[in-house]
Scaffold this motif. Structure first.
Motif, PDB file in Angstrom:
ATOM      1  N   GLY A 282       0.863  -1.167   0.000  1.00 25.90           N
ATOM      2  CA  GLY A 282       0.000   0.000   0.000  1.00 25.90           C
ATOM      3  C   GLY A 282       0.902   1.220   0.000  1.00 25.90           C
ATOM      4  O   GLY A 282       2.131   1.092  -0.077  1.00 25.90           O
ATOM      5  N   ILE A 283       0.320   2.388   0.093  1.00 24.14           N
ATOM      6  CA  ILE A 283       1.107   3.619   0.017  1.00 24.14           C
ATOM      7  C   ILE A 283       1.093   4.333   1.362  1.00 24.14           C
ATOM      8  O   ILE A 283       0.034   4.771   1.832  1.00 24.14           O
ATOM      9  N   ASP A 284       2.254   4.401   1.991  1.00 18.31           N
ATOM     10  CA  ASP A 284       2.438   5.161   3.239  1.00 18.31           C
ATOM     11  C   ASP A 284       1.422   4.771   4.307  1.00 18.31           C
ATOM     12  O   ASP A 284       0.902   5.628   5.032  1.00 18.31           O
ATOM     13  N   CYS A 285       1.140   3.484   4.434  1.00 17.13           N
ATOM     14  CA  CYS A 285       0.071   3.032   5.331  1.00 17.13           C
ATOM     15  C   CYS A 285       0.577   2.173   6.479  1.00 17.13           C
ATOM     16  O   CYS A 285      -0.216   1.749   7.328  1.00 17.13           O
ATOM     17  N   GLY A 286       1.882   1.917   6.547  1.00 22.90           N
ATOM     18  CA  GLY A 286       2.411   1.041   7.581  1.00 22.90           C
ATOM     19  C   GLY A 286       2.498   1.706   8.939  1.00 22.90           C
ATOM     20  O   GLY A 286       2.324   2.921   9.089  1.00 22.90           O
ATOM     21  N   ASP A 287       2.779   0.893   9.964  1.00 28.19           N
ATOM     22  CA  ASP A 287       2.872   1.399  11.334  1.00 28.19           C
ATOM     23  C   ASP A 287       3.963   2.462  11.459  1.00 28.19           C
ATOM     24  O   ASP A 287       5.021   2.369  10.818  1.00 28.19           O
ATOM     25  N   ILE A 288       3.705   3.449  12.321  1.00 30.25           N
ATOM     26  CA  ILE A 288       4.654   4.526  12.538  1.00 30.25           C
ATOM     27  C   ILE A 288       5.830   4.039  13.389  1.00 30.25           C
ATOM     28  O   ILE A 288       5.645   3.422  14.441  1.00 30.25           O
ATOM     29  N   VAL A 289       7.037   4.332  12.932  1.00 31.22           N
ATOM     30  CA  VAL A 289       8.250   4.032  13.682  1.00 31.22           C
ATOM     31  C   VAL A 289       8.646   5.232  14.535  1.00 31.22           C
ATOM     32  O   VAL A 289       8.947   5.114  15.721  1.00 31.22           O
ATOM     33  N   ALA A 290       8.638   6.412  13.920  1.00 33.60           N
ATOM     34  CA  ALA A 290       8.984   7.651  14.618  1.00 33.60           C
ATOM     35  C   ALA A 290       8.486   8.830  13.800  1.00 33.60           C
ATOM     36  O   ALA A 290       8.338   8.731  12.575  1.00 33.60           O
ATOM     37  N   GLN A 291       8.251   9.946  14.484  1.00 39.30           N
ATOM     38  CA  GLN A 291       7.792  11.164  13.815  1.00 39.30           C
ATOM     39  C   GLN A 291       8.377  12.396  14.474  1.00 39.30           C
ATOM     40  O   GLN A 291       8.755  12.374  15.647  1.00 39.30           O
ATOM     41  N   SER A 292       8.417  13.462  13.710  1.00 41.18           N
ATOM     42  CA  SER A 292       8.854  14.750  14.232  1.00 41.18           C
ATOM     43  C   SER A 292       7.988  15.837  13.614  1.00 41.18           C
ATOM     44  O   SER A 292       7.863  15.914  12.382  1.00 41.18           O
ATOM     45  N   SER A 293       7.351  16.664  14.434  1.00 38.99           N
ATOM     46  CA  SER A 293       6.492  17.738  13.937  1.00 38.99           C
ATOM     47  C   SER A 293       7.316  18.926  13.463  1.00 38.99           C
ATOM     48  O   SER A 293       8.385  19.220  14.005  1.00 38.99           O
TER      49      SER A 293
END
Length: 215
Positions: free
Chosen positions: A97-108
């Motif tokens: 799929g497109i950009d639908c996998g579980d989040i590993v890390a994020q930064s706002s």
């Protein structure tokens, strides 16, 4: 068979092999019998096959320059401003799929009226390596918890949506806020801008610069 990444890897004494196609890569792994813990898609623009996704023991991690699940897909910097969505950079597991996998890390990444599509792109370019460097040790030590995306929230856009969304109809009523967001979202030096046609059918492009007024 040579590029900037390979030269940098060689300079750091890190083994680096280039492949022209995904098929070449899969064949190399099959022939060598090598085993891998992780794969990384670093600003990679294409969808990879299920065979490649399964190549690594823990799967692949993708870099995506938006605060997922907001603005999955293409032209994240444009849609963040148009939709006034939260912005940032994300690392996520790769699924079919497109950009639908579980989040590993994020930064706002905060933005304001002075930002454009160009400035958001630059902010994402600068923020992504920082997030990756901070996150890699936890992946390496297998000491990380993944967060499932709520795909009922956020948004998804295809590349073909951009030009249609960037066309301004001169006789259409726009909220001033929406029109300003639209024009600055498509303001990107060296790239096409928002456009409109006059009564003679001649087409024009429009860009904008918004600067804070200092007293």
């Amino acid at each position: 068979r040579d590029n900037e990444i390979k030269r940098a890897a060689n300079a750091a004494d890190i083994p680096c092999i280039l492949f022209s196609t995904e098929t070449e890569l899969l064949k190399y792994v099959e022939n060598t019998g090598m085993d891998y813990d992780w794969g990384f898609l670093l600003w990679w623009p294409q969808i990879i096959s299920s065979a490649l996704i399964k190549l690594c023991r823990n799967g692949f991690v993708n870099t995506h320059p938006s605060l997922l699940p907001y603005n999955r897909g293409k032209h994240y910097n444009f849609w963040a401003l148009v939709e006034q969505a939260p912005f940032g950079v994300s690392l996520h597991l790769v699924k079919e799929g497109i950009d639908c996998g579980d989040i590993v890390a994020q930064s706002s990444i905060p933005y304001d009226w002075e930002d454009t599509g160009s400035s958001l792109y630059e902010k994402a370019i600068n923020s992504m390596p920082i997030l990756f460097k901070e996150t890699y040790p936890t992946l390496h030590n297998k000491d990380i918890k993944f967060k499932q995306q709520d795909l009922s929230k956020g948004s998804f856009h295809l590349a073909k949506e951009l030009d249609l969304a960037s066309y301004i109809e001169l006789d259409k009523n726009y909220c001033a806020r929406d029109l300003l967001n639209l024009v600055r979202a498509r303001t990107f030096v060296g790239h096409p801008a928002c456009s409109f046609k006059d009564e003679n059918g001649e087409e024009f492009e429009v860009r904008i610069e918004i600067r804070r007024k200092h007293k």
